[in-house]
Design a protein around this motif. Structure first.
Motif, mmCIF file in Angstrom:
data_model
loop_
_atom_site.group_PDB
_atom_site.id
_atom_site.type_symbol
_atom_site.label_atom_id
_atom_site.label_comp_id
_atom_site.label_asym_id
_atom_site.label_seq_id
_atom_site.Cartn_x
_atom_site.Cartn_y
_atom_site.Cartn_z
ATOM 1 N N ASN A 4 0.808 -1.221 0.000
ATOM 2 C CA ASN A 4 0.000 0.000 0.000
ATOM 3 C C ASN A 4 0.840 1.270 0.000
ATOM 4 N N ARG A 5 2.150 1.164 0.190
ATOM 5 C CA ARG A 5 3.072 2.293 0.076
ATOM 6 C C ARG A 5 4.380 1.763 -0.504
ATOM 7 N N TRP A 7 8.170 3.286 -2.328
ATOM 8 C CA TRP A 7 9.049 4.312 -2.879
ATOM 9 C C TRP A 7 10.189 3.612 -3.611
ATOM 10 N N GLY A 20 8.842 -0.070 1.202
ATOM 11 C CA GLY A 20 7.609 0.566 1.644
ATOM 12 C C GLY A 20 6.886 -0.285 2.663
ATOM 13 N N TYR A 21 5.550 -0.201 2.653
ATOM 14 C CA TYR A 21 4.703 -0.876 3.626
ATOM 15 C C TYR A 21 3.751 -1.838 2.940
ATOM 16 N N SER A 29 -5.287 1.624 4.539
ATOM 17 C CA SER A 29 -4.028 2.358 4.701
ATOM 18 C C SER A 29 -3.279 1.891 5.944
ATOM 19 N N VAL A 31 -0.991 -0.596 8.254
ATOM 20 C CA VAL A 31 0.252 -1.253 7.853
ATOM 21 C C VAL A 31 0.545 -2.446 8.761
ATOM 22 N N GLU A 85 1.817 6.617 7.089
ATOM 23 C CA GLU A 85 2.231 7.163 5.801
ATOM 24 C C GLU A 85 3.758 7.155 5.709
ATOM 25 N N LEU A 86 4.298 6.663 4.599
ATOM 26 C CA LEU A 86 5.735 6.680 4.375
ATOM 27 C C LEU A 86 6.159 8.101 3.994
ATOM 28 N N THR A 87 7.118 8.667 4.736
ATOM 29 C CA THR A 87 7.551 10.040 4.491
ATOM 30 C C THR A 87 8.983 10.147 3.987
ATOM 31 N N GLY A 101 8.116 6.694 8.747
ATOM 32 C CA GLY A 101 6.690 6.856 8.505
ATOM 33 C C GLY A 101 6.024 7.597 9.650
#
Length: 222
Positions: A4-5, A7, A20-21, A29, A31, A85-87, A101
Motif C-alpha cells: 500500500n506504500r 518508494w 515501503g509498507y 491504509s 500497515v 504514511e511513508l515520508t 513513517g
C-alpha cells in the motif's frame, strides 16, 4: 501481502531500491509490516525481504483499550499500525536503508443545527513516527516508535516533524509537542499538542548504529 506504500530510489552499484509498507487487506491504509527489494540493471529482483511490525511496538504509548484490541487482533494475525504514511526512504553509503513513517489522518464530522442547517468540521491528526533501519542484506537492524500527538483544524501549519541527519549519521526529528510530555515515560500515553497553541520544541535523536533513542526539550514557543 498487499503493497500500500512503495518508494523507489537509486541504490549502490547501479541497482534500484524499492521499499515501503504492506497490509493484509488490499483496501486499507493500515500497515502490517515493511518490505524491501532491489532490482539490478536487467530488472532481476534480489534481496527481497519483509518484516512484520511487532506487537510490542504497536502497543507502545497507547491507551489500555487500544493495547487490548491490538493483542486480540495479533492472535488472529490482524494487528496493524493504523494510518501509517511513508515520508522518507534513505539509502546509506553501506547499502543499508532507513524508512520513516508517520501516523497521519483526518476525521470529518457533520453537525446539524436546530434550524436544519449543516456544519462540517474536519480535524487533522499527526501522531507517532515509526523509524526502521535495514542492514545491507535487508535484515532488521532496529525499529523504533517515537511518540507524538498533534491536532489541527487545517492540513498545514505546525503539524508533523522535520528530519535531518548529522555528521555521525545519527537521526534527528524536530516537532512541536505538548509541554506536559517533557517527562513522558516509556508506556505513557502522550498529551496532544493543538496547532497554534504555543507548544514546546522537542527533538528525538536515534543512534544510527544501535538504535538508541534520546529525547531533547529545547524551549517553549511562547
Amino acid at each position: 501481502k498487499f503493497i500500500n506504500r512503495i518508494w523507489i530510489t537509486e541504490g549502490n552499484n547501479d541497482d534500484m531500491v524499492c521499499a515501503g509498507y504492506y497490509s493484509i487487506d488490499k483496501y486499507t491504509s493500515d500497515v502490517k509490516g515493511i518490505f524491501s527489494f532491489k532490482l539490478d540493471k536487467d530488472g532481476n529482483i534480489f534481496n527481497e525481504v519483509s518484516h512484520e511490525i511487532p506487537l510490542e511496538i504497536l502497543n507502545m504509548y497507547e491507551a489500555k483499550r487500544t493495547q487490548k484490541k491490538n493483542k486480540k487482533d495479533d492472535k488472529k494475525g490482524k494487528s496493524e499500525f493504523d494510518a501509517l504514511e511513508l515520508t522518507h526512504l534513505i539509502t546509506n553509503g553501506d547499502g543499508s536503508l532507513l524508512l520513516i513513517g508517520e501516523q497521519s489522518y483526518s476525521i470529518t464530522r457533520y453537525y446539524t443545527n436546530s434550524n436544519g442547517s449543516t456544519r462540517t468540521v474536519t480535524k487533522y491528526y499527526s501522531n507517532d513516527i515509526l523509524v526502521t533501519k535495514l542492514d545491507p542484506q535487508g535484515k532488521l537492524a532496529w525499529m523504533k516508535k517515537l511518540p507524538k500527538r498533534q491536532i489541527s483544524g487545517t492540513p498545514y501549519g505546525g503539524l508533523s516533524f522535520k528530519y535531518f541527519s548529522d555528521d555521525n549519521n545519527n537521526h534527528h526529528f524536530l516537532f512541536l509537542d505538548n509541554v506536559k510530555n517533557i517527562e513522558l515515560g516509556l508506556n505513557d500515553l502522550p498529551h496532544c499538542h493543538a496547532d497554534g497553541q504555543g507548544g514546546f520544541l522537542t527533538g528525538y535523536e536515534i543512534d544510527n548504529s544501535t538504535g538508541e533513542v534520546a529525547k531533547q526539550n529545547y524551549f517553549d514557543m511562547r
